[in-house]
Motif scaffolding. Structure first.
Motif, short mmCIF file in Angstrom:
data_model
loop_
_atom_site.label_atom_id
_atom_site.label_comp_id
_atom_site.label_asym_id
_atom_site.label_seq_id
_atom_site.Cartn_x
_atom_site.Cartn_y
_atom_site.Cartn_z
N GLN A 1 -44.10 94.82 -115.64
CA GLN A 1 -44.85 94.20 -114.54
C GLN A 1 -43.94 93.40 -113.62
O GLN A 1 -44.13 93.37 -112.41
N LEU B 1 -45.49 93.33 -109.86
CA LEU B 1 -46.89 92.97 -110.06
C LEU B 1 -47.01 91.52 -110.50
O LEU B 1 -48.06 90.91 -110.38
N ASP B 2 -45.90 90.99 -111.03
CA ASP B 2 -45.89 89.60 -111.51
C ASP B 2 -44.53 89.00 -111.18
O ASP B 2 -43.57 89.74 -110.88
N ASN C 1 -47.87 90.32 -99.69
CA ASN C 1 -47.86 91.51 -98.83
C ASN C 1 -46.52 92.24 -98.90
O ASN C 1 -46.47 93.47 -98.91
N ARG D 1 -44.49 92.24 -101.42
CA ARG D 1 -44.40 92.92 -102.72
C ARG D 1 -45.25 94.19 -102.71
O ARG D 1 -44.87 95.21 -103.27
N ALA D 2 -46.42 94.13 -102.01
CA ALA D 2 -47.27 95.34 -101.91
C ALA D 2 -46.51 96.44 -101.16
O ALA D 2 -46.55 97.62 -101.55
N ASP D 3 -45.81 96.05 -100.08
CA ASP D 3 -45.02 97.04 -99.32
C ASP D 3 -43.94 97.66 -100.20
O ASP D 3 -43.71 98.87 -100.17
N ARG E 1 -43.85 97.89 -103.51
CA ARG E 1 -44.45 98.77 -104.51
C ARG E 1 -44.80 100.12 -103.89
O ARG E 1 -44.57 101.17 -104.47
N ARG E 2 -45.39 100.05 -102.69
CA ARG E 2 -45.85 101.28 -102.04
C ARG E 2 -44.67 102.22 -101.75
O ARG E 2 -44.78 103.43 -101.90
N PHE F 1 -46.42 103.98 -110.52
CA PHE F 1 -46.94 103.44 -111.78
C PHE F 1 -47.73 104.50 -112.53
O PHE F 1 -48.50 105.26 -111.94
N LEU G 1 -50.61 100.45 -106.34
CA LEU G 1 -50.22 101.55 -105.45
C LEU G 1 -49.73 101.04 -104.10
O LEU G 1 -49.26 101.81 -103.27
N GLY G 2 -49.90 99.76 -103.86
CA GLY G 2 -49.40 99.18 -102.62
C GLY G 2 -50.48 98.82 -101.63
O GLY G 2 -50.19 98.50 -100.48
#
Lengths: 230, 408
Positions: A51, A56-57, A77, A79-81, A83-84, A89, B305-306
């Protein structure tokens, strides 16, 4: 090439007054294209480590660098970018979106990344073919077996062409044959695409697929080496 | 991410718990339909009451002596129009005017020997179209003839309450302008029913000549009542007839109290709107919160998934918007059916309302289609639905991915 660097990563969970140190000073590097198993008993810190690598963490202290970028300072945001764009996962319980069919589940991260429609279609069809599900495009998760769902999840994880794929106990809910098939597919895709795979497991049959095995215990790395040796 | 895909996910998510989605949809639809029917009835009743008042009482424009006060029904000569016939002829010469006629009003008491009742006497030009509603409302006997000197018309409610029939003789008492009581005996020539109980309970008609003679007003009139082809011309006609010794009032001015009262009453309907919409909002919020709790793991997957928080929030708002729009569409259909039924059949209320308020309300309330109001209700329903969805959507969006995935 080093894609992940962990330096003295510490993570503690608190439940009421009780503090449990899940990661206790982890320092590790992961190279591009590696196929690595994180092994260890329950509570050894495998999932927490995945994670944190997967953004995610966040760790309590220490540094986590992905492609040289310290990700511990990124906001939600950013971190979301990350990950994407860079991380795929695969979860133990397949974790597909139940209202979307196989095609749409694999397409979802590409939609999030803004991949053009024609390229999206070509990539989704190619991936579903590579996991042997060309004939299940329009089936929803509840119309597929566990093994098929996990193969859709593998295709989805690889759809954005990530730097690495993180898999948490990917075969734990599969029978032996389906578990082997999932591992063979991941191994094949690892070799074909050069995407690094890091998977947490305590299944010896899964470990056998890994080129590198990192053994954790009580939040510490207690062994790190060739899969066959460990 | 393409909005269409978020919408697809949102729409399909609604199908996961169809019974819950259906019940929520019905709540939105019934709430809106209820508000449409109530507002349709209010609009219809207001319009009908206004038109009844114009048709039976005020006309579109009235000419009166400047000192005449509408509520006092004075018979003092200084408060009456002296040149009533000339004014009526002048009014009729205007192209906007449909009919104009002098009227003499007097307050009085009608006696049957056993019983008595307070009445309002109307001395009228029986040939004028201004009084067509009375002529058409005759239910027994005959309408007045121009040379009728000892006959009156009374309303059906009054006749029923006093046990009177055509041909019966009754006494009328009025107080003249100089304070002297005047008595007369009249025969009931006809009985009328206008559909407005408050009016049929008090109005007594006689010819203008007889009324002027009976009340010692010597050819004077209380007012010239004017009906127009278009009520929007009232201001223009009133302005052109207003002059020295003549005050002119439009239907809007004469019914100002009624209109203001209705405006105030609308405040209560706004409260009712808020209560109904609040109930709908609670149901929507509850439905979406349950959906969020059920799908908390999926939020973690989508975040992994982002998908960003604002996209997860948008997905739940789209889900609410889908529920809201479908509910509103069904609500508009149900509400329109309800309003159509109430427009045709009405809601019977008897004479309770008019007896209580003295307003020219009929025995049934009829609805009207009021598209701007209905559009406003639909718009606010959607806004309330979206506002109610904000908290569940925000709650879903603020979940830390790792916390959401921990349920896996």
């Amino acid at each position: 090439m080093t894609i992940i660097q962990l330096e003295n990563v510490i993570k503690t969970y608190r439940v009421g007054a009780v503090a449990t140190r899940a990661l206790n000073g982890i320092t590790l590097d992961f190279q591009a294209g590696e196929f690595t198993a994180l092994v260890g008993p329950s509570g050894s810190g495998k999932t927490t480590l995945l994670q944190i690598i997967g953004c995610l963490d966040r760790p309590d202290s220490g540094a986590v660098r992905i492609n040289g970028q310290d990700v511990t300072r990124l906001n939600a945001n950013q971190r979301a970018d990350l990950r994407r764009e860079k991380i795929g996962f695969i979860f133990q319980f397949f974790a597909l979106v139940p209202v979307l069919n196989a095609y749409e589940n694999v397409e979802l991260p590409l939609l999030l990344s803004g991949v053009p429609a024609a390229e999206r279609r070509q990539r989704v069809l190619a991936l579903l073919e590579s996991v042997g599900l060309s004939d299940r495009l329009h089936h929803r998760p509840d119309q597929m077996s566990g093994g098929e769902q996990q193969r859709v999840a593998i295709a989805r994880a690889l759809a954005p062409r990530p730097l690495l794929v993180l898999a948490d106990e990917p075969t734990a809910n599969l029978d032996t044959a389906n578990g082997r098939q999932a591992m063979e597919i991941m191994k094949k895709l690892n070799e074909q695409t050069g995407t690094a795979f890091i998977f947490a497991t305590h299944d010896p049959r899964v470990m056998a697929f890994a080129r590198r095995v990192v053994k954790l215990q009580d939040g510490r790395v207690v062994d790190d080496g060739n899969g066959q040796r460990i | 991410m393409a909005l269409s895909k978020l919408w697809t996910i949102a729409f399909r998510d609604l199908g996961r718990n169809r019974r819950r989605s259906l019940l929520t949809l019905i709540a939105v639809a019934l709430g809106l339909a209820l508000l449409m029917v109530v507002h349709g009835l209010v609009a219809g009743t207001m319009e009908d009451t206004m038109q009844n008042t114009i048709r039976l009482e005020t006309g579109h424009v009235q000419l009166r002596a400047p000192t005449y006060e509408q509520g006092k029904i004075s018979l003092q000569w200084k408060d009456l129009l002296e040149n009533a016939d000339a004014l009526a002829v002048r009014a009729r010469s205007l192209p906007e005017v449909k009919a104009a006629s002098p009227v003499l009003w007097a307050g009085g008491v009608l006696n049957t020997g056993d019983e008595s009742a307070g009445v309002r006497i109307y001395g009228v030009d029986v040939a004028s179209a201004v009084h067509e509603p009375i002529r058409q409302g005759m239910v027994a006997g005959a309408y007045l003839a121009p040379d009728d000197r000892n006959s009156i018309l009374i309303g059906k409610h009054l006749a029923d309450s006093l046990g009177l029939a055509v041909g019966a003789r009754v006494g009328l008492v009025v107080v003249s302008g100089d304070g002297q009581p005047i008595e007369g005996v009249f025969a009931i020539r006809g009985i009328f029913a206008t559909g407005v109980p408050a009016y049929d309970d008090t109005a007594v008609f006689m010819t203008l000549d007889k009324a002027q003679a009976f009340t010692n007003t010597a050819g004077r009139a209380s007012a010239i009542v004017i009906l127009l082809h278009r009520q929007d011309d009232a201001d223009k006609v009133a302005a052109s007839l207003r002059g020295e010794g003549v005050a002119a009032f439009t239907w809007r001015q004469m019914n100002e109290v009624f209109l203001q009262t209705m405006q105030s009453a609308m405040g209560y309907y706004v409260i009712m709107d808020l209560v109904v919409m609040l109930v709908v909002a609670v149901i929507i919020a509850n439905t979406l919160l349950m959906a969020v709790f059920e799908r908390i793991r999926e939020m973690g997957i989508l975040a992994a998934l982002g998908m960003k928080g604002r996209q997860i929030m948008a997905m739940f708002l789209l889900e609410a918007a889908t529920l809201g729009l479908l509910g509103i569409a069904i609500g508009i259909v149900l509400g329109s059916l309800g309003v159509a039924y109430m427009t045709r059949n009405g809601l019977y209320i008897g004479d309770m309302s008019s007896a209580a308020s003295g307003l020219a309300i009929g025995t049934a309330m009829y609805a009207r289609f009021d598209p701007p109001t209905f559009a406003g209700l639909a718009f606010w329903t959607l806004i309330i639905v979206l506002l109610a969805a904000l908290y569940p959507a925000w709650f879903a969006a603020r979940q830390e991915p790792v916390d959401a995935l921990r349920a896996l």
